[in-house]
Design a protein around this motif. Sequence first.
Motif, PDB file in Angstrom:
ATOM      1  N   ARG A  33       0.704  -1.246  -0.168  1.00 17.92           N
ATOM      2  CA  ARG A  33       0.148   0.210  -0.215  1.00 17.92           C
ATOM      3  C   ARG A  33       0.580   1.081   0.564  1.00 17.92           C
ATOM      4  O   ARG A  33       1.711   1.178   0.837  1.00 17.92           O
ATOM      5  CB  ARG A  33      -0.975   0.068   1.140  1.00 17.92           C
ATOM      6  N   ASP A  48      -2.426   4.977   4.501  1.00 10.90           N
ATOM      7  CA  ASP A  48      -2.025   3.772   3.319  1.00 10.90           C
ATOM      8  C   ASP A  48      -3.437   3.028   3.043  1.00 10.90           C
ATOM      9  O   ASP A  48      -2.984   1.703   2.158  1.00 10.90           O
ATOM     10  CB  ASP A  48      -0.913   3.297   4.346  1.00 10.90           C
ATOM     11  N   GLY A  49      -4.437   4.026   2.543  1.00  9.75           N
ATOM     12  CA  GLY A  49      -5.266   3.260   2.536  1.00  9.75           C
ATOM     13  C   GLY A  49      -6.231   1.836   3.761  1.00  9.75           C
ATOM     14  O   GLY A  49      -7.526   2.231   3.332  1.00  9.75           O
TER      15      GLY A  49
END
Length: 276
Positions: free
Chosen positions: A86, A104-105
């Motif tokens: 990620r 980071d998502g």
Amino acid sequence: MKLKGLILSSVLLAVILCGCSVSTDYDETALDKKVAVNSQANAVVQKVEDVLMNSEYEMSDSVRDMLDEDFQVTESVEFVQHSNGREVNIYRSKELPSLYLLYDGEWIELIKPAVKEPISCKNIYTALRNGALIPVDYNVGSGDTDAIICENEEFSLMSFEGDSMFSVIYNDVDVHSEDMPVKAIVYCTEGKAVRVEFIYVCLNGGEKMSDNNVAEASALLTSLGLGEESTVIAGEFADSVDKASYSRSDGALTISSYKNAARDGNIVYNVFTVDM
């Protein structure tokens, strides 16, 4: 620059290095009398924390709106997470440049400065606030000397304190940066700066100080009133990377460089000091 591995705590490093030490032999009452809350910084941090907590630290619409309005993307540091792949996006507060949000998502991480500052160093704190080496913390004690702790963006984001989940302390995360991570401790007595310790981090000894690093050091020294000498000293700071430990004095200033002042695995901490 690529960094990976466990990092020695800067608290331990300060104990090893401080030649102009700040006494920490105090009670809480004494501490409270020597610091004050920066109301502007506190308001910014509180606003961000409220949005994140109400969103349960997920990328909700309210978090996105906050990032669009109050933050800007920064790309000074790149995190490579090998285990999950990620991408880590880094946002910096427009109003409080020492405040960062990392995403980071999946995970959201907040890196925030102290919102208190030492009363004795208030003018110095204000002078440093708009520089590249930004005040993020402080140390006060029962003696006459207090300290302002500053960091450049690389030092804060690489999280040498181990505060960030996206940190060099994790074996599956590599961190890349064009500039050296630099921390500066400014000691002040009776409102006057008396000493600066620049702590910079190297890996395997092959790094060079970047032009940005030199400019950051020069700007900090200028804000402390060193004028034209700031550029000269910043250049000496950069050159010290390639020199052994040394000390010199011209009467008004004493410059000292300590190579390999502390080490943790492949990570080497070096110190450059200016006594005024």
